[in-house]
Structures are given as C-alpha cells and as structure tokens.
Design an enzyme around this catalytic site. Sequence first.
Site, PDB file in Angstrom:
ATOM      1  N   HIS A 191      22.380  51.798  28.295  1.00 35.31           N
ATOM      2  CA  HIS A 191      21.385  52.574  29.034  1.00 35.31           C
ATOM      3  C   HIS A 191      19.979  51.991  28.945  1.00 35.31           C
ATOM      4  O   HIS A 191      19.081  52.422  29.655  1.00 35.31           O
ATOM      5  CB  HIS A 191      21.413  54.057  28.636  1.00 35.31           C
ATOM      6  CG  HIS A 191      20.870  54.362  27.283  1.00 35.31           C
ATOM      7  ND1 HIS A 191      21.625  54.278  26.138  1.00 35.31           N
ATOM      8  CD2 HIS A 191      19.656  54.755  26.895  1.00 35.31           C
ATOM      9  CE1 HIS A 191      20.882  54.622  25.108  1.00 35.31           C
ATOM     10  NE2 HIS A 191      19.679  54.920  25.538  1.00 35.31           N
ATOM     11  N   ASN A 194      11.375  48.587  19.321  1.00 33.23           N
ATOM     12  CA  ASN A 194      11.447  49.621  20.358  1.00 33.23           C
ATOM     13  C   ASN A 194      10.153  50.399  20.533  1.00 33.23           C
ATOM     14  O   ASN A 194       9.896  50.930  21.603  1.00 33.23           O
ATOM     15  CB  ASN A 194      12.602  50.590  20.082  1.00 33.23           C
ATOM     16  CG  ASN A 194      12.601  51.112  18.671  1.00 33.23           C
ATOM     17  OD1 ASN A 194      12.649  50.348  17.720  1.00 33.23           O
ATOM     18  ND2 ASN A 194      12.550  52.416  18.525  1.00 33.23           N
ATOM     19  N   CYS A 239       7.432  65.294  13.481  1.00 33.54           N
ATOM     20  CA  CYS A 239       6.772  66.412  12.836  1.00 33.54           C
ATOM     21  C   CYS A 239       7.592  66.807  11.611  1.00 33.54           C
ATOM     22  O   CYS A 239       8.668  67.372  11.730  1.00 33.54           O
ATOM     23  CB  CYS A 239       6.694  67.571  13.813  1.00 33.54           C
ATOM     24  SG  CYS A 239       5.685  68.901  13.223  1.00 33.54           S
ATOM     25  N   THR A 249      40.330  54.533  22.844  1.00 36.48           N
ATOM     26  CA  THR A 249      40.505  54.214  24.264  1.00 36.48           C
ATOM     27  C   THR A 249      39.163  53.836  24.884  1.00 36.48           C
ATOM     28  O   THR A 249      38.173  54.548  24.713  1.00 36.48           O
ATOM     29  CB  THR A 249      41.111  55.428  24.995  1.00 36.48           C
ATOM     30  OG1 THR A 249      42.381  55.694  24.389  1.00 36.48           O
ATOM     31  CG2 THR A 249      41.279  55.169  26.480  1.00 36.48           C
ATOM     32  N   GLN A 308      16.557  46.398  22.738  1.00 35.44           N
ATOM     33  CA  GLN A 308      15.347  46.442  23.574  1.00 35.44           C
ATOM     34  C   GLN A 308      15.012  45.090  24.190  1.00 35.44           C
ATOM     35  O   GLN A 308      13.964  44.942  24.815  1.00 35.44           O
ATOM     36  CB  GLN A 308      14.150  46.918  22.731  1.00 35.44           C
ATOM     37  CG  GLN A 308      14.288  48.336  22.228  1.00 35.44           C
ATOM     38  CD  GLN A 308      13.994  49.381  23.315  1.00 35.44           C
ATOM     39  OE1 GLN A 308      13.425  49.075  24.359  1.00 35.44           O
ATOM     40  NE2 GLN A 308      14.412  50.609  23.076  1.00 35.44           N
ATOM     41  N   GLY A 344      24.585  51.892  21.073  1.00 34.94           N
ATOM     42  CA  GLY A 344      23.884  50.904  20.258  1.00 34.94           C
ATOM     43  C   GLY A 344      23.946  51.249  18.774  1.00 34.94           C
ATOM     44  O   GLY A 344      24.092  50.371  17.919  1.00 34.94           O
ATOM     45  N   THR A 345      23.848  52.523  18.482  1.00 37.61           N
ATOM     46  CA  THR A 345      23.901  52.967  17.086  1.00 37.61           C
ATOM     47  C   THR A 345      25.226  52.562  16.444  1.00 37.61           C
ATOM     48  O   THR A 345      25.265  52.084  15.302  1.00 37.61           O
ATOM     49  CB  THR A 345      23.722  54.501  17.018  1.00 37.61           C
ATOM     50  OG1 THR A 345      22.477  54.841  17.625  1.00 37.61           O
ATOM     51  CG2 THR A 345      23.755  55.016  15.592  1.00 37.61           C
TER      52      THR A 345
HETATM   53  N1  PLP Z   1      18.259  50.218  18.477  1.00 44.28           N
HETATM   54  C1  PLP Z   1      17.125  50.289  19.188  1.00 44.28           C
HETATM   55  C2  PLP Z   1      16.077  49.235  19.008  1.00 44.28           C
HETATM   56  C3  PLP Z   1      16.919  51.346  20.090  1.00 44.28           C
HETATM   57  O1  PLP Z   1      15.790  51.408  20.782  1.00 44.28           O
HETATM   58  C4  PLP Z   1      17.946  52.308  20.224  1.00 44.28           C
HETATM   59  C5  PLP Z   1      17.777  53.462  21.132  1.00 44.28           C
HETATM   60  O2  PLP Z   1      16.698  53.914  21.422  1.00 44.28           O
HETATM   61  C6  PLP Z   1      19.112  52.179  19.474  1.00 44.28           C
HETATM   62  C7  PLP Z   1      19.233  51.108  18.610  1.00 44.28           C
HETATM   63  C8  PLP Z   1      20.218  53.166  19.570  1.00 44.28           C
HETATM   64  O3  PLP Z   1      20.964  53.006  20.756  1.00 44.28           O
HETATM   65  P1  PLP Z   1      21.911  54.205  21.262  1.00 44.28           P
HETATM   66  O4  PLP Z   1      21.004  55.297  21.699  1.00 44.28           O
HETATM   67  O5  PLP Z   1      22.715  53.610  22.377  1.00 44.28           O
HETATM   68  O6  PLP Z   1      22.760  54.607  20.121  1.00 44.28           O
END
Ligand code: PLP
Length: 353
Positions: A175, A123, A299, A211, A153, A49-50
Amino acid sequence: MPYLTGNYANPSGSHRFARRTRQAIDEARDQVAAIVGCRPNEVVFTGCGTESDNTAISGAVTRRGGIPVCSEVEHPAVLEVVEHLGGRVVAVDEAGSIDLEQLAAVLDAEDNVAIVSVMAVNNEVGTVTDLAEVGKVVRRHAPGALLHTDAVQAVCWLDLRNVTPEVDLLSLSAHKFGGPKGVGVLIERGSPQIDPLIIGGGQERERRSGTQNTAGIVATAVALELTDNERDTEAVRLGELRDQLVARLQSEIEGVVETVAPDRKVAGSAHVCITGVESEALLYLLDEAGLCASAASACASGAMEPSHVLAAMGVDRSVALGALRLTLGYTTSAADIDRAVEVIAPAVRMLRR
Ligand code: PLP
C-alpha cells in the site's frame, strides 16, 4: 477483479482452476523480481510490511542464535522486535542516518550478531540510508551477520535494483506504492538463511505458510510496475513541488525549520518543525480544512511525547512538539501546494495568537 470473482480457486489446489491462479501468482513473482532486482524464487509474499520485518529479524535469530541490531529510528515493526529479542539499538546523526562508528563499536562488542536491520528510507523524515556503507561495516565487524533493510518507504523514490544487491533481506509493503493494503513482500536472497515465522501448509516454498491472497498479489505486481515506470520523472516533479512548499511556508510563517536537508532525503518528504505551535492542535485545524497531514507524536499518559525519530536525531523537545509531516505523492499537483500554504499559514497564526 478476475481473481476476486470468476477466478477464485485456491492456488494450492491441483486442478486446472487452481493452476490458473497459481500461474497468476508466479507471473506476479516474476514481475516483482524484475523490478526489485532479484530472482523470482527469492520473492516471498507476506501479509504486510510488519510481517516481512518480523520474519526477517525473528527468523534470523531463531535460525542463527545471537542478537539483532538496528538503528534508533526504525519503524516499530523493526524496533519493537529487536528490543523484544534483547537486541542492541544504534544511535543516529542529526539527519537520522545510522552512526557507522557506533555501529562498528556495537558489532565489535557483541560475540554473536544474527542480523543488522537498517531502513532504506525513514518513514517520518524521509532520510535515505547509504546501505553500501552500512554493508561494509557489517561485513568488516560482524561477517556472520545478515543485513536486512526495511525498504517500505523507498519504492516510490529509489530504484530497488540498486538497493537489493547491498542486502540479504528486504521488506516491502504494497500500500506504500499504490497497491492494496494487507500485502507485503520479503526478499530473501540466496538459499534460505532464516526460519519462517508462519509455519503450516508450506506455501511460498516453506518460507511463509498460509493461502496466498491472489488478487492482492497480482495487484501488488501491477502497482509496482506502474510505480517503477513513473518513478524517476515523478521524483523530479515532486522534489520541485516539495522545495516550493517548504520555501513558501518559510516565507509566510516565521520559525519553520526543515527537519532534514533536501539532499539527504526522498523527494516526497516535506517534514518541518514549526516553533510555538503544538502539532496536535495544528493537525486538527488542517484536517478541518481538508488537508491530510501527520506529526508522528504519540500521546502517552496525557502528555504529548515527540516522536522517537526526532528525539533520536537530537531535535529539542519543544521544537519536536511542533512537527508537521507533509508527504507528496503521485496525486499531488501545483494547485495542492498553493492550497496547503493557504491553509497552513492562517492555522499557525491562529494558534500563535
Ligand atoms: N516499515 C515502515 C518504514 C513503514 O512506514 C510501515 C508502515 O507505515 C511499515 C514498516 C509497516 O507496514 P505495514 O503497515 O504494511 O505492516
């Protein structure tokens, strides 16, 4: 399993074994497109996702110039990129929804906005964004800008067929809906309007080189189909369990505040703030008792800092330090709710002593 064992050919090859794996990826792309509500050639498989978020924002700025804009409560996968690229961050209301008047003012003040990124579901606290309303503001005040949503989410709770038409770009992470870790999806609607982040061999029609993770992609499509089939019934079941959980915590423990009202958030989110306890200590006790929860506070330099999301929502620092993020999902049963209350109530009492 077939794609990790017998059928392990590189999908970019030209021989028959490669064609078989390529076909599996194409079928997965068709499945994903049908559920997300887009065309198969608008689906780009990424590594997480990142990566999808980074690609959307950096790719828009690289292609179009200008700055990115996002809300204050975005995941760091969006927020940090926007800040890194010198973008603007827009305030939210007390529930964590982007302030549309402030968004309009920021868009009016900037000459060139490349992209606006607003998450579909938060999230930490579960707030749902009205993307149709965000889209109206963007089209009126920055007609040249793209609209991206981090829908990582959203998948278990919202029908993406209603979300995708409101945006140009949409990010997913496998995931979060029962797929494997390390597979992301970026939906890029229409003809390419952003630059790729990863360039090289030209896979994914030049939109994301490298790939493909065939087994992960096939599993992602299966997980998405299973989630889509169960989504509406699960949302009703889990929404009821969530409301019972919060009501029981409030009746057994004094000073439990539900952070966002149920009608503004997804069914699986039971975020509360408990006065007079620090989440760090509470989480330790809950973990000992086998209850997995989180707080989303970091923290920094020895001092507990409340989450940036709660700070943006204007939650008082002392209240935010008692944040408890409980999430319900397809494995959660009524017995789990009983057990959670049995574990949380004495832990809070012990910490208040
Ligand atoms: N965006 C949101 C709202 C998330 O909750 C998360 C992961 O917790 C991400 C992006 C990042 O996804 P990934 O862990 O697959 O890079």
